[in-house]
Each structure stands twice: as C-alpha cells, then as structure tokens.
Write an enzyme that holds these catalytic residues in place. Sequence first.
Site, PDB file in Angstrom:
ATOM      1  N   SER A 114       0.807  -1.219   0.000  1.00  0.00           N
ATOM      2  CA  SER A 114       0.000   0.000   0.000  1.00  0.00           C
ATOM      3  C   SER A 114       0.844   1.275   0.000  1.00  0.00           C
ATOM      4  CB  SER A 114      -0.938   0.014   1.215  1.00  0.00           C
ATOM      5  OG  SER A 114      -0.196   0.097   2.414  1.00  0.00           O
ATOM      6  N   LYS A 143       0.394   4.402   6.838  1.00  0.00           N
ATOM      7  CA  LYS A 143      -0.147   5.267   5.781  1.00  0.00           C
ATOM      8  C   LYS A 143       0.482   6.657   5.933  1.00  0.00           C
ATOM      9  CE  LYS A 143      -3.009   1.882   4.820  1.00  0.00           C
ATOM     10  NZ  LYS A 143      -2.798   1.001   3.660  1.00  0.00           N
TER      11      LYS A 143
END
Length: 322
Positions: A156, A207
């Site tokens: 990701s 993230k």
Amino acid sequence: MSFSLNNPQKPNPSSESDFDNADFLDRQANPDPADDYPFGPEETPLPAFDPTKTENEAPLKALVNTLPELAAILNNERLALPPPPKHIYQISPAEPDWSDYSLPPLQDEAPEPESPSGWQTAWAVLREVGETIILTLIIFFLIQTVIRNFRVVGTSMVDNLHDGQYLIIDKLTYSKLLRETLGWSGPRHGDVVVFEPPSHPGEDYVKRIVGLPGETIEITGGKIYINGQELPEPFQPKTPAYQLAPQVVPEGHVYVLGDNRNNSNDSHNWGPLPIENIVGRAWISYWPPHEWGVIPYDAPTEQATLKHFFGKLIPDANAGSE
C-alpha cells in the site's frame, strides 16, 4: 703587669713604674668615681637606673612595666631561670636487662582468605545474572516507551515503502501528554504514521497523513485538494483513480491515504482516523541495508537513504577532481 679589678683598663697602681706611693695613697683616701667606669676623662658615665624617675618617659615606663625582664636587666638583677621542660628524660644509672627482650615481628602476616563455599559461588553467579536481566528489562521498557520497530506488510505504500521493510517508530511525536504540556505541533501533512485502524482493531497499518483536523478535503481528477487548494505531494504517490466529495476532517482526527492510492485500505474506505489510534511516526528505515535512511515527509523515501547520499557524493567528488 697586673690589673685592678675595679677598672681592667687601668694598670695596677701598686706598680712603681706607673705611680708613686704618695699618689697611690691619695687615690686610696679619696677615690675618684670615674675610676670605676671604662670612660675617658671627657666622657660621663651612665647613671644607675631608677624606675621612679621615668614619669616623664612614658614609652620607657610602659616598656619597663610590660617587660619585667628588661627592668631586671636595668637594675642589674639576676634573672630567674625557666623551669626545665617536662619532656626531658633522665637516664637511669642501672644497667638494662635484655635477657627477656625479643624483637617484634617486622610485619604481621595477613590471614589467608577463606575460599567461598559452593553456595556462595552459586549465589554470586545468580545475583549477577539477575541484575543483568533486570537492567536489560528496564532498558527495554524505557526504549519501548520512546521507540518501537515495525515491519511493513503489503504494497500500500510503494514506491516509498516496500513489503518486508523494517522501520523504527517515534512514539513521542504524537504523544498527547507532550502536545498538551509542551505544545508540540503534532501531526502534519506528509507524515508517515503507524496506527491501529478503527475497522481492524489489534492490527497495525502504515499510511501517510493528507488531511488535518478541521480541514476540508476533496479528491478529484487524480489530485487532493485541502480547503480548495491543491495539496503538494513531493513524495510522488500513485495517482488515485477514485473521487472523494468534499468533507471536513473532524477535530481529533486525521485523514490518511496509502501512497499506492488504488491498492490501499485507508481513510477513503473507512473514514477519518482518530489521532489517539496513532502509535507513532515512521522515523528510520533500518532493513534491508540498501534502504537505510530516514523517512521524509516532503520527498521520496529513496532520496533520503544512505545509498542515495553516497551515490551523489562519489560522482560529485569525481567531478571535482577532474
């Protein structure tokens, strides 16, 4: 030649070579006081000291009163000898008896140390091991309150972070206590954070922060807009293929997205992230070796590695030497 006891400088008047008998007899009948002093005929002898005549001589009187020895000397008195010191030893006339005398030993022999028992040795070893373990645990828990390690799982965050990469997490930057007491700034745009997502408690995600509390975020045309202004993203993420209608990030929350925007489970799926869920900020990459370096918020991660730094340094050095 013989001399008189009264005046050692004058010859004996009994000597016929110096005086006649008449002169001698006259001197015996009428003695001259000057004959008792060793002075010439023009000199006057000193008078005898009289303490009663020192009224007009205050300094001398004060000196005489404070120094009785001086008064005794001036009055031609005998000074009393001081008593002998008490530490003078007297030698006995008796012969010493050395028959029972023996010399003391030159040095006392030190007693031989007792060898420790097996129990004492085992206890000492256990004590050393226990102290080492306790100290290690203390250091470990202190470190865990400040930093921790994290392993990246998934794709990701490519091309900035990769699957299997190990990071060191700074746990102090977003500490609520430090933010409230010391006024630390807290989260900022571009920070890479490790957190526990609301949709998957007990798991850790990594993230990047793109929206702060109170900001209006919108995603359209492959770009992110904050309060109507395009958000600069120098870390070069993948272009998102989805749209996000304008929404306000609640207080105490942040908006996080993966750099691989189309393959990331992030806020565009489950909404804003509570700041209290953040474990810490990704600080350093320490494995694999070619990824050693810091995790920047305003540049691609590859540009902050030691490999990139030395790769630029060596060509620059070669160019300077040409």
